[in-house]
Design an enzyme around this catalytic site. Structure first.
Site, PDB file in Angstrom:
ATOM      1  N   LYS A 169      43.272  45.898  45.093  1.00 11.19           N
ATOM      2  CA  LYS A 169      44.084  45.315  43.776  1.00 11.19           C
ATOM      3  C   LYS A 169      44.736  46.757  43.146  1.00 11.19           C
ATOM      4  O   LYS A 169      45.726  46.907  42.651  1.00 11.19           O
ATOM      5  CB  LYS A 169      43.412  44.694  42.711  1.00 11.19           C
ATOM      6  N   ASP A 203      37.565  44.518  47.502  1.00 10.53           N
ATOM      7  CA  ASP A 203      38.808  43.727  46.645  1.00 10.53           C
ATOM      8  C   ASP A 203      39.378  44.522  45.694  1.00 10.53           C
ATOM      9  O   ASP A 203      40.557  44.447  45.399  1.00 10.53           O
ATOM     10  CB  ASP A 203      37.800  42.463  46.270  1.00 10.53           C
TER      11      ASP A 203
HETATM   12  N1  HSE Z   1      37.230  37.190  44.823  1.00 12.04           N
HETATM   13  C1  HSE Z   1      38.093  37.635  43.889  1.00 12.04           C
HETATM   14  C2  HSE Z   1      37.461  38.097  42.546  1.00 12.04           C
HETATM   15  C3  HSE Z   1      39.052  36.472  43.788  1.00 12.04           C
HETATM   16  O1  HSE Z   1      36.352  37.583  42.439  1.00 12.04           O
HETATM   17  O2  HSE Z   1      38.271  38.420  41.753  1.00 12.04           O
HETATM   18  C4  HSE Z   1      40.275  36.922  43.115  1.00 12.04           C
HETATM   19  O3  HSE Z   1      41.107  37.882  43.631  1.00 12.04           O
END
Ligand code: HSE
Length: 410
Positions: A200, A196
Site C-alpha cells: 500500500k 500488505d
Molecule cells: N488485510 C488487509 C488489512 C485487508 O487488514 O488491512 C485490507 O487491505
C-alpha cells in the site's frame, strides 16, 4: 445498461454484488445508467446464493461477453489475476480492482495498457479499504508537491495491537478474531509481517512521486518482534506502538520508504487511530498536512470503494482517466541503513553502562517502565542513521540489545 463481471466471489467480491443491489436506485442515478452484474467467476460453488445463476468457473465467459464493459477483480493474489486483468484491458474492458499486490507489482504496466486502449484501470480499494485516498491524492492534491506520506495501512494489525493492549487478548486470539471478521489476508503473514502495508505504501508513493516502486525494494518489518515489554516501555513514554508505512521525498529527489513498528508520541494524529481503522497523513507543499481516516478493511467498506470506481468507470466507459506513473527508477530509493530516526533501545546489562551510553550515544533520554528487571536499561537516542546506530550498539560493551524501535512524531 452497463454489464459488470466480478472475478472472485469472496468477502470483497460478494460485498460488491451486495452494494450494487442494495443501492441500485441511487447508483443508477449517479452513473446515469443501470449497472448490472452479469457474471461472477469463482471456482467454488455457492448453493442457494442469490447470484448462483450468474456463477461461472471459466474466465472466457467474462472475457467473451460483450455486454460486460467493466470487470471487477477481487480474487487477490498475483496469478492468475494479472493475466485475467491484462486480457480484459486488451479486450477493451475497464477494470476495477481491490488487489494491492497486483497494483504494487504490475501497476505501471496495466495503467499503460489501459491508456493505450482508452479504458480505465481503477484501484481505489487497494489502499485504505473504504477510505477515499488515492483519487484525492492524485487529483484533489494535484497542485502540491507531496513531500511525505505516513499511514496506518493495515487494519488487521491495528485491530490486533488494540485488542492486545486494551483487552489483553493474546496475539493468536486477536488474529483469529480479525480473520473471522474478514479483515485478514488469506495468508495472514501478509498482515503480520508488514507486506500488505508495504504494497500500500508503494502504491501511495508511486501516485505521489510518479515512479513505480516495487515492494521487494522496500524495507519491511512487521509486528512479530514487538513484545508486551515494548508496549509497556512505549506507555511509560506516554506513547503507543503502531505499524507505520512511511514515504518521504528527500532533497536529492530520492525516496526514503519503509514499513516498521514505530513508537509514536501522543500529539501525533496516527497515535489515536484504533481498531480496524486506517489513516493516511499526506504533507503537501501548498496544503500542509491532510489526514484521511476510515475503515481500512472489511466486506462493505472495501466494496464501497470498489463500487465507487465501478460508477466512475461506467461514466467514462470509453475514455481513459486513470492515473499514470512511470516505471521504477534505479537508485531512487534511499538505502534503509542511511535513513535517520530517533530510536527507543532496551538493553539487558551486566554492569552500569550509563557512562558509556553517554560517551557513545550522546544526549539520551532514559525510560523507566514499571516492573522492568533491575538490569534493564531503556533510553531514546538522538536522531541518527540505522548504520550509525548499529555501530554504536556494537561499541556498548556489557549490554545486550533486547529491542530497538523507531521513535518520533509524524
Ligand atoms: N488485510 C488487509 C488489512 C485487508 O487488514 O488491512 C485490507 O487491505
Amino acid at each position: 445498461m452497463i454489464g459488470v463481471g466480478i472475478m472472485g466471489y469472496g468477502t470483497v467480491g460478494s460485498g460488491v454484488a451486495e452494494v450494487l443491489s442494495m443501492n441500485a436506485a441511487s447508483i443508477t442515478q449517479k452513473a446515469g445508467c443501470q449497472i448490472e452484474v452479469k457474471k461472477i467467476l469463482d471456482l467454488r460453488d455457492f448453493p442457494g446464493d442469490p447470484n448462483e445463476g450468474k456463477l461461472t468457473k471459466d474466465f472466457q465467459d467474462i472475457l467473451k461477453d460483450e455486454s460486460i464493459q467493466i470487470v471487477v477483480e477481487t480474487m487477490g493474489g498475483l496469478h492468475p489475476a494479472y493475466e485475467f486483468v491484462k486480457q480484459a484491458l486488451e479486450a477493451d474492458k475497464n477494470v476495477v480492482t481491490s488487489n494491492k499486490l497486483l497494483v504494487a507489482e504490475k501497476g505501471d504496466e496495466l495503467l499503460q495498457i489501459a491508456k493505450e486502449h482508452q479504458r480505465n484501470f481503477f484501484f481505489e480499494a487497494s489502499v485504505g479499504g473504504g477510505i477515499p485516498i488515492l483519487w484525492p491524492l492524485y487529483e484533489c492534491l494535484a497542485a502540491n508537491e507531496v513531500t511525505e506520506i505516513a499511514g496506518i495501512l493495515n487494519g488487521t494489525t491495528n485491530f490486533m495491537l488494540n485488542k492486545m493492549i486494551e483487552e489483553k487478548m493474546t496475539f493468536d486470539d486477536a488474529l483469529a478474531l480479525a480473520q473471522k471478521l474478514g479483515y485478514a489476508e488469506r495468508d495472514p503473514s501478509a498482515d503480520i509481517d508488514g507486506h500488505d502495508a508495504c504494497r500500500k505504501i508503494c502504491i501511495l508513493a508511486a501516485l505521489a512521486f510518479g515512479n513505480h516502486i516495487y515492494p521487494q525494494d522496500v524495507y519491511c518489518e512487521g509486528l512479530r518482534n514487538v513484545t508486551l515489554e515494548d508496549v509497556a516501555t512505549a506507555a511509560a513514554m506516554d506513547s503507543v506502538i503502531k505499524l507505520i508505512g512511511h514515504a518521504k521525498k528527500c532533497d536529492d529527489g530520492r525516496v526514503a520508504i519503509g514499513v516498521y513498528p514505530m513508537v509514536l508520541k501522543q500529539q501525533c494524529l496516527l497515535t489515536h487511530v484504533s481498531d480496524v481503522f486506517n489513516a493516511v497523513q499526506v504533507k503537501g507543499n501548498a496544503v500542509g498536512d491532510v489526514m484521511f481516516y476510515g475503515p481500512g478493511a472489511g466486506k462493505l467498506p472495501t466494496a464501497s470503494a470498489v463500487v465507487g470506481d465501478v460508477i466512475d468507470a461506467a461514466k467514462h466507459v470509453s475514455m481513459n482517466k486513470s492515473p499514470v506513473w512511470a516505471p521504477a527508477k534505479e537508485g531512487s530509493i534511499v538505502p534503509q541503513e542511511n535513513v535517520e530516526s530517533a530510536f527507543v533501545l532496551r538493553f539487558s546489562c551486566d554492569c552500569d553502562v550509563t557512562p558509556a551510553v553517554h560517551a557513545i550515544f550522546g544526549d539520551v533520554q532514559y525510560v523507566y517502565r514499571e516492573g522492568a528487571p533491575a538490569n534493564e536499561l531503556a533510553f531514546v537516542t538522538p536522531v541518527l542513521s540505522e548504520k550509525v546506530l548499529q555501530e554504536k550498539i556494537k561499541q556498548l560493551a556489557g549490554a545486550t540489545l533486547i529491542s530497538s524501535l523507531r521513535f518520533g512524531t509524524l
